[in-house]
Design a protein around this motif. Structure first.
Motif, PDB file in Angstrom:
ATOM      1  N   THR A  43       6.370   3.397   1.626  1.00 27.22           N
ATOM      2  CA  THR A  43       5.583   4.619   1.732  1.00 27.22           C
ATOM      3  C   THR A  43       5.036   4.939   0.348  1.00 27.22           C
ATOM      4  N   ASP A  45       1.406   4.384  -2.522  1.00 21.17           N
ATOM      5  CA  ASP A  45       0.185   3.681  -2.887  1.00 21.17           C
ATOM      6  C   ASP A  45       0.519   2.301  -3.450  1.00 21.17           C
ATOM      7  N   GLY A  59       0.434   4.361   3.593  1.00 20.41           N
ATOM      8  CA  GLY A  59      -0.113   4.861   2.340  1.00 20.41           C
ATOM      9  C   GLY A  59      -1.471   4.262   2.052  1.00 20.41           C
TER      10      GLY A  59
END
Length: 130
Positions: A43, A45, A59
């Motif tokens: 979860t 970037d 993400g």
């Protein structure tokens, strides 16, 4: 590598490849490849050269290539040059395609001064005929 059964929370910046079989939350930047294994759950970037998802990724993804295999699930925003989704793979979200760098084609004999020389000789010839 984050092994199955391990939970990691935090930001990671790497110059090498990364493999996740456990659970991770945060921001991940890699100059290499990122693999989310079948038991992996990420979860946050991800920014990498290539991202391969067999598990779950929720993400943002910024990569040259994103591949979602049959067991993989990606939800969120992606910005990639190449997107591959195998039959059974899932993607829910928004996607943006990065532009490929246009190749610069040049003759083997061509040098930067060749064009200037050609322009000068054309000008001389035009001056003589005028």
């Amino acid at each position: 590598m984050v092994a199955a059964g391990t939970t990691f929370v935090g930001d990671v910046k790497l110059t090498d490849n990364f493999h996740l079989d456990g659970t991770m939350e945060g921001q991940l930047n890699s100059d290499g490849d990122v693999t989310i294994g079948s038991s992996g759950r990420y979860t946050g970037d991800v920014s990498a050269k290539r991202v391969l998802v067999s598990g779950i990724l929720d993400g943002k993804v910024d990569a040259d290539r994103l591949e979602i295999v049959a067991s993989g699930q990606v939800s969120g925003e992606i910005k990639v040059r190449e997107l591959v989704i195998e039959s059974g793979g899932q993607f829910i979200g928004a996607s943006q395609v990065k532009k490929h760098d246009a190749p610069q084609l040049r003759s083997v004999d061509e040098s930067p001064s060749t064009n200037a020389d050609a322009d000068a000789s054309t000008s001389d010839w035009e001056n003589k005929t005028a």
